[in-house]
Design a protein around this motif. Structure first.
Motif, PDB file in Angstrom:
ATOM      1  N   GLY A 152       0.775  -1.236   0.000  1.00 27.28           N
ATOM      2  CA  GLY A 152       0.000   0.000   0.000  1.00 27.28           C
ATOM      3  C   GLY A 152       0.800   1.277   0.000  1.00 27.28           C
ATOM      4  O   GLY A 152       0.290   2.335   0.385  1.00 27.28           O
ATOM      5  N   VAL A 153       2.063   1.236  -0.451  1.00 24.85           N
ATOM      6  CA  VAL A 153       2.879   2.448  -0.503  1.00 24.85           C
ATOM      7  C   VAL A 153       2.470   3.274  -1.730  1.00 24.85           C
ATOM      8  O   VAL A 153       2.451   2.765  -2.853  1.00 24.85           O
ATOM      9  N   LEU A 154       2.145   4.536  -1.491  1.00 23.75           N
ATOM     10  CA  LEU A 154       1.723   5.446  -2.549  1.00 23.75           C
ATOM     11  C   LEU A 154       2.652   6.651  -2.591  1.00 23.75           C
ATOM     12  O   LEU A 154       2.802   7.362  -1.590  1.00 23.75           O
ATOM     13  N   LEU A 196      -7.639   3.399  -3.973  1.00 20.06           N
ATOM     14  CA  LEU A 196      -6.585   2.389  -3.846  1.00 20.06           C
ATOM     15  C   LEU A 196      -6.403   1.922  -2.404  1.00 20.06           C
ATOM     16  O   LEU A 196      -5.696   0.946  -2.154  1.00 20.06           O
ATOM     17  N   ASN A 197      -7.005   2.628  -1.451  1.00 16.64           N
ATOM     18  CA  ASN A 197      -6.838   2.325  -0.022  1.00 16.64           C
ATOM     19  C   ASN A 197      -5.355   2.292   0.372  1.00 16.64           C
ATOM     20  O   ASN A 197      -4.866   1.292   0.921  1.00 16.64           O
ATOM     21  N   PRO A 207       5.282  15.572   5.758  1.00 19.92           N
ATOM     22  CA  PRO A 207       5.726  14.277   6.275  1.00 19.92           C
ATOM     23  C   PRO A 207       4.923  13.108   5.707  1.00 19.92           C
ATOM     24  O   PRO A 207       3.808  13.272   5.225  1.00 19.92           O
ATOM     25  N   ILE A 208       5.514  11.927   5.796  1.00 13.91           N
ATOM     26  CA  ILE A 208       4.846  10.686   5.419  1.00 13.91           C
ATOM     27  C   ILE A 208       3.580  10.517   6.258  1.00 13.91           C
ATOM     28  O   ILE A 208       3.570  10.833   7.451  1.00 13.91           O
ATOM     29  N   LEU A 209       2.523  10.002   5.646  1.00 12.83           N
ATOM     30  CA  LEU A 209       1.278   9.730   6.361  1.00 12.83           C
ATOM     31  C   LEU A 209       1.050   8.223   6.440  1.00 12.83           C
ATOM     32  O   LEU A 209       0.947   7.552   5.404  1.00 12.83           O
ATOM     33  N   ILE A 210       1.016   7.694   7.665  1.00 12.44           N
ATOM     34  CA  ILE A 210       0.605   6.309   7.878  1.00 12.44           C
ATOM     35  C   ILE A 210      -0.920   6.337   8.006  1.00 12.44           C
ATOM     36  O   ILE A 210      -1.450   6.905   8.955  1.00 12.44           O
ATOM     37  N   ASN A 211      -1.591   5.730   7.063  1.00 12.00           N
ATOM     38  CA  ASN A 211      -3.023   5.953   6.864  1.00 12.00           C
ATOM     39  C   ASN A 211      -3.900   4.944   7.620  1.00 12.00           C
ATOM     40  O   ASN A 211      -4.881   4.430   7.080  1.00 12.00           O
TER      41      ASN A 211
END
Length: 228
Positions: A152-154, A196-197, A207-211
Motif C-alpha cells: 500500500g505504498v503510494l 486504492l486504499n 511528512p509521510i502519512l501512515i493511513n
C-alpha cells in the motif's frame, strides 16, 4: 535527511520539516528537489545505488537538479508524455495558470534546473519495479503517482500536500491553485487515488502519512468531483 519508509523505499527530505521530498523506490530516484539539492542527493546516491530517475512532474521543486544528477550518474530520465516538453526545455512554469506571477518567476530563476533529454515515457499501468504508474493529472498536465499494491505504498507527488506551504504546519491540503493547471481535474485524481486504499502515503511536500485511520480518504471526501 535519509529515512527508510518501507522495504526498498527511502525518503530524502531536502528541506526542514519535510518541506521538499524526493524518494528512492526499488533503485529508482523519484524527483530531485530544487537546483541546489544536487549536493545532498549526490551524497545519498553515493550510498544507495540507483539505475533510473523518474519525475512525478516537471515543476521546479521536482526537476531542479535532474539534469546534473542524470549527467553525473549516467541515469536515464523518465516522465509522462505530458511532461516531456517541460522536462527537456526547463520551461517548468509552462502550464501554470499564471506563469508571469512573481513567485513563478522566482521559482524559474532560482529553483529550476535546465532541461534534460527524456529517455523513456511512462503511462497508466506501466510498472516501475513493483510500483504501478497511476496517471493523476491536474496539478500538472502529465502528473503521475506510483502505487505498490502489496504493502500500500503510494508516492503521490503534489496531488495533495501534507503541510501548509506557507506556515509549514502539518496537515492535508490541496496543492496551491497558483501552481496547479486544473484543480478540478486534480481533485478527480485525488478520488482515483483514494480508491486504492493506500497504507503509506509519501508526499512531495510534508511528512509521510501512515493511513491507519483512513485520514486520507476522509480528506478526499470533502471535495466533490465536478464534471465539465
Amino acid at each position: 535527511m535519509l529515512r527508510q519508509i518501507a522495504p526498498e523505499v527511502f525518503q530524502i527530505s531536502l528541506m526542514p520539516r519535510n518541506g521538499i521530498n524526493c524518494y528512492i523506490i526499488e533503485g529508482v530516484l523519484v524527483d530531485s528537489g530544487i537546483r541546489n539539492s544536487y549536493t545532498m542527493i549526490k551524497k545519498v546516491l553515493q550510498k544507495i545505488t540507483v539505475h533510473k530517475h523518474l519525475l512525478t512532474h516537471a515543476h521546479a521543486d521536482h526537476q531542479g537538479c535532474s539534469d546534473q544528477i542524470c549527467s553525473e550518474f549516467q541515469l536515464p530520465l523518465l516522465c509522462h508524455p505530458g511532461e516531456v516538453f517541460k522536462t527537456e526545455t526547463g520551461m517548468v512554469t509552462h502550464d501554470y495558470p499564471t506563469p508571469q506571477h512573481w513567485i513563478a518567476k522566482l521559482q524559474k530563476k532560482y529553483w529550476a534546473g535546465q532541461g534534460h533529454k527524456v529517455e523513456q515515457t511512462i503511462v497508466e499501468n506501466d510498472k516501475i519495479g513493483d510500483f504501478k504508474v497511476i496517471e493523476t493529472p491536474g496539478h500538472s498536465t502529465g502528473h503521475i503517482s506510483l502505487f505498490r499494491e502489496r504493502d500500500g505504498v503510494l508516492i503521490i507527488g503534489d496531488v495533495a500536500t501534507n503541510m501548509n506551504l506557507l506556515t509549514t504546519v502539518t496537515g492535508l491540503q490541496l496543492p496551491p491553485s497558483i501552481f496547479t493547471s486544473d484543480q478540478q481535474l486534480n481533485i478527480k485524481s485525488l478520488h482515483k487515488l483514494s480508491k486504492l486504499n493506500p497504507a503509506i502515503i509519501c508526499f512531495g511536500h510534508g511528512p509521510i502519512l501512515i493511513n491507519k485511520d483512513r485520514k486520507f480518504e476522509q480528506f478526499v471526501s470533502k471535495y466533490n468531483v465536478v464534471d465539465n
